[in-house]
Design a protein around this motif. Structure first.
Motif, PDB file in Angstrom:
ATOM      1  N   ALA A 179       0.846  -1.207   0.000  1.00  0.00           N
ATOM      2  CA  ALA A 179       0.000   0.000   0.000  1.00  0.00           C
ATOM      3  C   ALA A 179       0.876   1.251   0.000  1.00  0.00           C
ATOM      4  CB  ALA A 179      -0.922  -0.016   1.221  1.00  0.00           C
ATOM      5  N   GLN A 180       1.975   1.208   0.744  1.00  0.00           N
ATOM      6  CA  GLN A 180       2.875   2.364   0.809  1.00  0.00           C
ATOM      7  C   GLN A 180       3.515   2.613  -0.559  1.00  0.00           C
ATOM      8  OE1 GLN A 180       6.140   1.921   3.611  1.00  0.00           O
ATOM      9  NE2 GLN A 180       5.903   4.038   4.234  1.00  0.00           N
ATOM     10  N   ILE A 181       4.006   1.567  -1.197  1.00  0.00           N
ATOM     11  CA  ILE A 181       4.633   1.704  -2.522  1.00  0.00           C
ATOM     12  C   ILE A 181       3.605   2.172  -3.543  1.00  0.00           C
ATOM     13  CG2 ILE A 181       5.685   0.407  -4.418  1.00  0.00           C
ATOM     14  CD1 ILE A 181       6.983  -1.371  -2.205  1.00  0.00           C
ATOM     15  N   ASP A 182       2.429   1.562  -3.537  1.00  0.00           N
ATOM     16  CA  ASP A 182       1.381   1.951  -4.491  1.00  0.00           C
ATOM     17  C   ASP A 182       0.998   3.418  -4.294  1.00  0.00           C
ATOM     18  OD1 ASP A 182       1.420  -0.598  -5.473  1.00  0.00           O
ATOM     19  OD2 ASP A 182      -0.480  -1.219  -4.552  1.00  0.00           O
ATOM     20  N   GLY A 183       0.918   3.860  -3.037  1.00  0.00           N
ATOM     21  CA  GLY A 183       0.548   5.245  -2.761  1.00  0.00           C
ATOM     22  C   GLY A 183       1.599   6.224  -3.267  1.00  0.00           C
ATOM     23  N   ILE A 184       2.862   5.905  -3.034  1.00  0.00           N
ATOM     24  CA  ILE A 184       3.937   6.790  -3.512  1.00  0.00           C
ATOM     25  C   ILE A 184       3.969   6.796  -5.032  1.00  0.00           C
ATOM     26  CG2 ILE A 184       6.438   7.108  -3.596  1.00  0.00           C
ATOM     27  CD1 ILE A 184       6.537   5.956  -0.738  1.00  0.00           C
ATOM     28  N   ASN A 185       3.817   5.620  -5.634  1.00  0.00           N
ATOM     29  CA  ASN A 185       3.822   5.565  -7.103  1.00  0.00           C
ATOM     30  C   ASN A 185       2.674   6.372  -7.688  1.00  0.00           C
ATOM     31  OD1 ASN A 185       6.040   3.926  -6.936  1.00  0.00           O
ATOM     32  ND2 ASN A 185       4.960   2.036  -7.436  1.00  0.00           N
ATOM     33  N   TRP A 186       1.517   6.280  -7.065  1.00  0.00           N
ATOM     34  CA  TRP A 186       0.358   7.055  -7.531  1.00  0.00           C
ATOM     35  C   TRP A 186       0.659   8.554  -7.434  1.00  0.00           C
ATOM     36  CZ3 TRP A 186      -2.454  10.653  -4.796  1.00  0.00           C
ATOM     37  CH2 TRP A 186      -3.568  11.167  -5.474  1.00  0.00           C
ATOM     38  N   ILE A 241       1.898  13.836  -9.966  1.00  0.00           N
ATOM     39  CA  ILE A 241       2.576  15.131 -10.016  1.00  0.00           C
ATOM     40  C   ILE A 241       3.609  15.212 -11.132  1.00  0.00           C
ATOM     41  CG2 ILE A 241       2.235  15.508  -7.541  1.00  0.00           C
ATOM     42  CD1 ILE A 241       5.299  14.962  -7.242  1.00  0.00           C
ATOM     43  N   ALA A 242       3.853  14.113 -11.822  1.00  0.00           N
ATOM     44  CA  ALA A 242       4.885  14.096 -12.872  1.00  0.00           C
ATOM     45  C   ALA A 242       4.710  15.221 -13.887  1.00  0.00           C
ATOM     46  CB  ALA A 242       4.918  12.733 -13.547  1.00  0.00           C
ATOM     47  N   PRO A 243       3.491  15.524 -14.350  1.00  0.00           N
ATOM     48  CA  PRO A 243       3.340  16.590 -15.351  1.00  0.00           C
ATOM     49  C   PRO A 243       3.422  17.999 -14.763  1.00  0.00           C
ATOM     50  CG  PRO A 243       1.298  15.296 -15.152  1.00  0.00           C
ATOM     51  CD  PRO A 243       2.236  14.833 -14.093  1.00  0.00           C
ATOM     52  N   LEU A 244       3.491  18.132 -13.466  1.00  0.00           N
ATOM     53  CA  LEU A 244       3.492  19.447 -12.826  1.00  0.00           C
ATOM     54  C   LEU A 244       4.916  19.906 -12.545  1.00  0.00           C
ATOM     55  CD1 LEU A 244       0.707  18.713 -10.176  1.00  0.00           C
ATOM     56  CD2 LEU A 244       0.422  19.772 -12.437  1.00  0.00           C
ATOM     57  N   HIS A 282      12.734   5.835  -2.427  1.00  0.00           N
ATOM     58  CA  HIS A 282      11.791   5.403  -3.468  1.00  0.00           C
ATOM     59  C   HIS A 282      11.326   6.598  -4.298  1.00  0.00           C
ATOM     60  CE1 HIS A 282       9.126   2.510  -5.345  1.00  0.00           C
ATOM     61  NE2 HIS A 282       8.140   3.376  -5.245  1.00  0.00           N
ATOM     62  N   LEU A 283      11.068   7.714  -3.628  1.00  0.00           N
ATOM     63  CA  LEU A 283      10.667   8.931  -4.349  1.00  0.00           C
ATOM     64  C   LEU A 283      11.760   9.373  -5.327  1.00  0.00           C
ATOM     65  CD1 LEU A 283       8.948  11.278  -1.744  1.00  0.00           C
ATOM     66  CD2 LEU A 283       7.999  10.533  -3.949  1.00  0.00           C
ATOM     67  N   ARG A 284      13.007   9.322  -4.876  1.00  0.00           N
ATOM     68  CA  ARG A 284      14.125   9.707  -5.748  1.00  0.00           C
ATOM     69  C   ARG A 284      14.211   8.791  -6.962  1.00  0.00           C
ATOM     70  NH1 ARG A 284      19.741  10.910  -3.366  1.00  0.00           N
ATOM     71  NH2 ARG A 284      19.830   8.695  -3.675  1.00  0.00           N
ATOM     72  N   ASP A 285      13.889   7.524  -6.750  1.00  0.00           N
ATOM     73  CA  ASP A 285      13.904   6.571  -7.864  1.00  0.00           C
ATOM     74  C   ASP A 285      12.802   6.896  -8.867  1.00  0.00           C
ATOM     75  OD1 ASP A 285      14.862   3.847  -8.934  1.00  0.00           O
ATOM     76  OD2 ASP A 285      12.680   3.576  -8.745  1.00  0.00           O
ATOM     77  N   ARG A 286      11.634   7.301  -8.350  1.00  0.00           N
ATOM     78  CA  ARG A 286      10.478   7.562  -9.218  1.00  0.00           C
ATOM     79  C   ARG A 286      10.510   8.948  -9.838  1.00  0.00           C
ATOM     80  NH1 ARG A 286       7.392   2.841  -9.988  1.00  0.00           N
ATOM     81  NH2 ARG A 286       8.954   1.483  -9.049  1.00  0.00           N
ATOM     82  N   LEU A 287      11.163   9.887  -9.172  1.00  0.00           N
ATOM     83  CA  LEU A 287      11.216  11.266  -9.664  1.00  0.00           C
ATOM     84  C   LEU A 287      12.677  11.725  -9.681  1.00  0.00           C
ATOM     85  CD1 LEU A 287       8.217  12.554  -7.516  1.00  0.00           C
ATOM     86  CD2 LEU A 287       8.178  12.201  -9.986  1.00  0.00           C
ATOM     87  N   PRO A 288      13.505  11.134 -10.542  1.00  0.00           N
ATOM     88  CA  PRO A 288      14.948  11.371 -10.490  1.00  0.00           C
ATOM     89  C   PRO A 288      15.371  12.802 -10.806  1.00  0.00           C
ATOM     90  CG  PRO A 288      14.376  10.073 -12.425  1.00  0.00           C
ATOM     91  CD  PRO A 288      13.129  10.187 -11.594  1.00  0.00           C
ATOM     92  N   ASN A 289      14.541  13.547 -11.507  1.00  0.00           N
ATOM     93  CA  ASN A 289      14.925  14.900 -11.905  1.00  0.00           C
ATOM     94  C   ASN A 289      14.266  15.988 -11.067  1.00  0.00           C
ATOM     95  OD1 ASN A 289      16.561  13.903 -14.052  1.00  0.00           O
ATOM     96  ND2 ASN A 289      14.666  13.497 -15.191  1.00  0.00           N
ATOM     97  N   ARG A 290      13.653  15.594  -9.981  1.00  0.00           N
ATOM     98  CA  ARG A 290      12.966  16.570  -9.128  1.00  0.00           C
ATOM     99  C   ARG A 290      13.749  16.808  -7.850  1.00  0.00           C
ATOM    100  NH1 ARG A 290       7.516  16.623 -11.082  1.00  0.00           N
ATOM    101  NH2 ARG A 290       6.902  18.059  -9.451  1.00  0.00           N
TER     102      ARG A 290
END
Ligand SMILES: C[S@@+](CC[C@H](N)C(=O)[O-])C[C@H]1O[C@@H](n2cnc3c(N)ncnc32)[C@H](O)[C@@H]1O
Length: 64
Positions: A13-20, A25-28, A45-53
């Motif tokens: 649930a934690q991983i799914d929530g962060i991925n969601w 927010i990816a387009p923002l 995990h956030l750094r992995d999913r949003l490497p350029n933010r």
């Protein structure tokens, strides 16, 4: 449900929530803020999913 399965459900649930959130927010534009750094597991995990933010984190307890 065993305790091990309960732990898997919580982590999933934690991983799914962060991925969601990351996909939402990816387009923002803008920075990311995580409340509650802890030992940095979700931050990692956030750094992995949003490497350029840029990701800001806060916690009420500073861990060594
Ligand atoms: C269960 S840990 C989760 C850590 C991390 N997000 C993870 O899953 O790897 C919750 C963290 O939130 C922090 N926290 C709780 N209430 C807070 C508050 N009001 N302000 C800042 N940090 C807080 C705690 O100190 C703790 O490190």
């Amino acid at each position: 449900m065993s305790r091990l399965e309960s732990m898997r459900r919580r982590l999933t649930a934690q991983i799914d929530g962060i991925n969601w959130a990351a996909e939402t927010i990816a387009p923002l534009n803008g920075d990311v803020l995580e409340l509650g750094l802890g030992n940095g597991r979700t931050y990692d995990h956030l750094r992995d999913r949003l490497p350029n933010r840029r990701i800001w984190v806060i916690d009420r307890i500073l861990q060594p």
